[in-house]
Scaffold this motif. Structure first.
Motif, mmCIF file in Angstrom:
data_model
loop_
_atom_site.group_PDB
_atom_site.id
_atom_site.type_symbol
_atom_site.label_atom_id
_atom_site.label_comp_id
_atom_site.label_asym_id
_atom_site.label_seq_id
_atom_site.Cartn_x
_atom_site.Cartn_y
_atom_site.Cartn_z
ATOM 1 N N PRO A 126 -7.363 11.472 4.024
ATOM 2 C CA PRO A 126 -8.120 10.393 3.368
ATOM 3 C C PRO A 126 -8.036 10.467 1.847
ATOM 4 C CG PRO A 126 -9.360 11.274 5.209
ATOM 5 C CD PRO A 126 -8.171 12.174 5.030
ATOM 6 N N ALA A 127 -8.055 11.699 1.290
ATOM 7 C CA ALA A 127 -7.911 11.834 -0.162
ATOM 8 C C ALA A 127 -6.528 11.386 -0.609
ATOM 9 C CB ALA A 127 -8.158 13.282 -0.585
ATOM 10 N N VAL A 128 -5.489 11.753 0.161
ATOM 11 C CA VAL A 128 -4.132 11.328 -0.182
ATOM 12 C C VAL A 128 -4.035 9.803 -0.165
ATOM 13 C CG1 VAL A 128 -1.704 11.385 0.512
ATOM 14 C CG2 VAL A 128 -3.082 13.468 0.660
ATOM 15 N N ALA A 129 -4.601 9.183 0.859
ATOM 16 C CA ALA A 129 -4.575 7.717 0.939
ATOM 17 C C ALA A 129 -5.319 7.100 -0.242
ATOM 18 C CB ALA A 129 -5.193 7.257 2.257
ATOM 19 N N GLY A 130 -6.418 7.724 -0.647
ATOM 20 C CA GLY A 130 -7.155 7.227 -1.802
ATOM 21 C C GLY A 130 -6.354 7.342 -3.082
ATOM 22 N N HIS A 131 -5.613 8.438 -3.226
ATOM 23 C CA HIS A 131 -4.772 8.593 -4.422
ATOM 24 C C HIS A 131 -3.673 7.533 -4.450
ATOM 25 C CE1 HIS A 131 -6.957 12.117 -5.373
ATOM 26 N NE2 HIS A 131 -6.318 12.956 -4.593
ATOM 27 N N TYR A 132 -3.107 7.226 -3.277
ATOM 28 C CA TYR A 132 -2.078 6.175 -3.244
ATOM 29 C C TYR A 132 -2.688 4.815 -3.580
ATOM 30 C CZ TYR A 132 2.017 8.757 -1.670
ATOM 31 O OH TYR A 132 3.105 9.596 -1.614
ATOM 32 N N ALA A 133 -3.915 4.572 -3.158
ATOM 33 C CA ALA A 133 -4.579 3.325 -3.538
ATOM 34 C C ALA A 133 -4.769 3.277 -5.056
ATOM 35 C CB ALA A 133 -5.922 3.214 -2.825
ATOM 36 N N ASP A 134 -5.115 4.420 -5.642
ATOM 37 C CA ASP A 134 -5.227 4.486 -7.102
ATOM 38 C C ASP A 134 -3.875 4.221 -7.764
ATOM 39 O OD1 ASP A 134 -7.907 5.081 -6.927
ATOM 40 O OD2 ASP A 134 -7.630 7.251 -7.153
ATOM 41 N N LEU A 135 -2.817 4.763 -7.160
ATOM 42 C CA LEU A 135 -1.483 4.555 -7.719
ATOM 43 C C LEU A 135 -1.113 3.081 -7.694
ATOM 44 C CD1 LEU A 135 1.146 5.754 -8.841
ATOM 45 C CD2 LEU A 135 1.909 6.105 -6.478
ATOM 46 N N VAL A 136 -1.435 2.399 -6.602
ATOM 47 C CA VAL A 136 -1.162 0.963 -6.519
ATOM 48 C C VAL A 136 -1.923 0.211 -7.606
ATOM 49 C CG1 VAL A 136 -1.453 -1.096 -5.091
ATOM 50 C CG2 VAL A 136 -0.602 1.023 -4.063
ATOM 51 N N ALA A 137 -3.136 0.665 -7.904
ATOM 52 C CA ALA A 137 -3.942 0.004 -8.934
ATOM 53 C C ALA A 137 -3.397 0.283 -10.334
ATOM 54 C CB ALA A 137 -5.396 0.471 -8.840
ATOM 55 N N VAL A 138 -2.938 1.511 -10.579
ATOM 56 C CA VAL A 138 -2.457 1.901 -11.908
ATOM 57 C C VAL A 138 -1.053 1.365 -12.164
ATOM 58 C CG1 VAL A 138 -1.748 3.883 -13.320
ATOM 59 C CG2 VAL A 138 -3.914 3.945 -12.080
ATOM 60 N N ALA A 139 -0.186 1.464 -11.156
ATOM 61 C CA ALA A 139 1.215 1.047 -11.289
ATOM 62 C C ALA A 139 1.630 0.323 -10.013
ATOM 63 C CB ALA A 139 2.110 2.261 -11.543
ATOM 64 N N PRO A 140 1.278 -0.954 -9.873
ATOM 65 C CA PRO A 140 1.563 -1.688 -8.635
ATOM 66 C C PRO A 140 3.045 -1.632 -8.266
ATOM 67 C CG PRO A 140 0.132 -2.966 -10.088
ATOM 68 C CD PRO A 140 0.602 -1.788 -10.878
ATOM 69 N N SER A 141 3.304 -1.262 -7.037
ATOM 70 C CA SER A 141 4.689 -1.127 -6.586
ATOM 71 C C SER A 141 4.708 -1.127 -5.068
ATOM 72 C CB SER A 141 5.300 0.179 -7.110
ATOM 73 O OG SER A 141 6.436 0.551 -6.368
ATOM 74 N N PRO A 142 5.678 -1.814 -4.459
ATOM 75 C CA PRO A 142 5.780 -1.750 -2.998
ATOM 76 C C PRO A 142 6.119 -0.351 -2.503
ATOM 77 C CG PRO A 142 7.711 -2.833 -3.939
ATOM 78 C CD PRO A 142 6.722 -2.673 -5.056
ATOM 79 N N PHE A 143 6.742 0.460 -3.356
ATOM 80 C CA PHE A 143 7.076 1.827 -2.953
ATOM 81 C C PHE A 143 5.821 2.686 -2.877
ATOM 82 C CE2 PHE A 143 10.747 -0.058 -5.053
ATOM 83 C CZ PHE A 143 11.696 0.068 -4.045
ATOM 84 N N ALA A 144 4.865 2.423 -3.776
ATOM 85 C CA ALA A 144 3.582 3.103 -3.666
ATOM 86 C C ALA A 144 2.872 2.699 -2.382
ATOM 87 C CB ALA A 144 2.715 2.784 -4.883
ATOM 88 N N GLU A 145 3.019 1.435 -2.003
ATOM 89 C CA GLU A 145 2.414 0.970 -0.754
ATOM 90 C C GLU A 145 3.054 1.646 0.453
ATOM 91 O OE1 GLU A 145 -0.207 -0.596 -0.255
ATOM 92 O OE2 GLU A 145 -0.549 -2.241 -1.659
#
Length: 428
Positions: free
Chosen positions: A325-344
């Motif tokens: 869950p923490a990893v998924a939350g960090h990826y959500a943060d990454l999408v917010a900071v640097a939107p990218s389909p690869f982050a998704e």
């Protein structure tokens, strides 16, 4: 290795960029600076066994390279022209060392040999240069990698790499790109370009498809060293420490990522006792530095967020023990900071591990139509993996076949074929 050989090796690793940068500041001639730095190390290989290793090897080498450069310019009758050019290259208020009359001291004092490495890196990564040229110049001029090694690592001919380097040096002169540290208000945007070059270099060395094993390892090592250098030169920016943490934590897993045959070993199957404990500890320390700077009001960028993901893996004893869950939350943060389909894509995997493969497939379905992912084999490979985890083996086999039709790297193809064989036994 003798003490002198060890000293030369350490000096090349630690001082090459400082020596080259100092000579460029004096002469404004990039090729001359590299040649004279090589001459200085060749002179050290003769003098140090005879006279002993100097107390300040970097100052000795810089003095030798500077003398060699000025001697060559004098003999070419070009000293005054070059010294006039340096006025446009040097930072405002900087003195032209080459204008000093009379012989230099035997070894210049450190105060007389300023650290121009940040100016060197910023110039190599100037946005007016194409990114492939930025990478080539950084590896050659900052790291001292020979052009033939850079060419092999990037899978191009030596002649093509030589042309790339010449094109970059010529562009710096012809476009009047200043050899200086960007002003405080421009440094963050220029720093992002520097960090991108470092991370691009690391990924080229870390992934399966770049060059032979030796060249890949050298690229990864140089990128880690560069990340450490940038973090030291710009110590107040969280992203410099975030990038250092990211490459250290990722590189700590290098030995476990492939088996004896050179085949990829996925994270869930890696022997974590083979992860480099020292690099892991250094990466976590760099992440702590970045987090402290963020708490003090610094920016939170994509490298810091990705380092948080890598740290979750580093702290876990196994895949099952990972805080997904923490990893998924960090990826959500990454999408917010640097939107990218690869982050998704990364978020889809993390959500699948946290909430089940069907949840991950829903995230993947939402991002897969993004045109930036068209023809990307990792979309099909990710979908195949999630379908395999969900027990939908026939659908997984179809997706593995799609990924195989798109991927070109031999190591990745072997991995995908192995996975296909797990869900489709008729595949040999």
């Amino acid at each position: 290795m003798t003490d002198v050989e060890g000293a030369l090796t350490r000096a090349f690793r630690d001082e090459w960029s400082r020596v080259v940068a100092a000579v460029i500041r004096i002469t404004g001639d990039w090729s001359l600076a590299e040649d004279c730095a090589q001459d200085a190390f060749a002179a050290a290989a003769v003098a140090w066994p005879r006279d002993g290793v100097p107390d300040r090897p970097g100052a000795w080498l810089t003095t030798a390279a500077r003398r060699r450069a000025l001697d060559r310019l004098r003999r070419a009758g070009a000293e005054q022209r070059r010294l006039a050019q340096v006025a446009t290259l040097a930072p405002p208020g900087a003195a032209a060392v080459g204008s000093v009359a009379g012989p230099a001291s035997e070894v210049d004092e450190p105060a007389a040999v300023p650290d121009d490495r940040l100016a060197l890196i910023a110039t190599c990564c100037h946005p007016a240069l194409a990114q492939d040229v930025q990478v080539a110049l950084t590896l050659r001029t900052v790291c001292g990698m020979p052009a033939d090694e850079i060419a092999r690592a990037w899978g191009v001919s030596e002649a093509a790499m030589a042309k790339r380097l010449v094109r970059g040096r010529r562009k710096i002169v012809d476009a009047g790109i200043p050899y200086r540290v960007p002003s405080a208000d421009r440094l963050p945007e220029r720093l992002d370009g520097v960090l991108a070059v470092v991370y691009l270099t690391f990924n080229a060395g870390y992934t399966a498809g770049a060059g032979a094993d030796v060249e890949r390892a050298r690229l990864a090592d140089e990128a880690v060293r560069l990340a450490g250098l940038v973090a030291r030169l710009v110590p107040d920016d969280p992203e410099t420490h975030g990038l250092l943490a990211l490459v250290l934590l990722q590189d700590a897993r290098r030995a476990a990522r492939t088996d004896a045959a050179g085949d990829l070993v996925p994270l869930e199957e890696q022997d974590r006792t083979r992860w480099d404990a020292d690099r892991t500890a250094a990466g976590l320390a760099a992440l702590a530095d970045a987090e402290r700077l963020v708490r003090d009001g610094g920016r939170r960028g994509a490298y810091l967020v990705q380092a948080r993901v890598a740290a979750e893996h580093a702290r876990a004893a196994s895949v099952a023990a990972t805080d997904w869950p923490a990893v998924a939350g960090h990826y959500a943060d990454l999408v917010a900071v640097a939107p990218s389909p690869f982050a998704e894509l990364g978020r889809a995997v993390a959500v699948a591990m946290a909430d089940g493969p069907d949840a991950g497939l829903r995230v993947l379905a939402a991002v897969a139509p993004d045109p930036r992912l068209r023809g990307n084999p990792y979309v099909a490979a990710t979908r195949a993996d999630l379908l395999r985890r969900a027990g939908r083996t026939a659908e997984a086999a179809d997706e593995y076949r799609v990924a195989l039709a798109l991927v070109t790297d031999a190591t990745e193809r072997r991995y995908l074929r192995r996975r296909l064989g797990e869900v489709s036994p008729e595949v040999g």
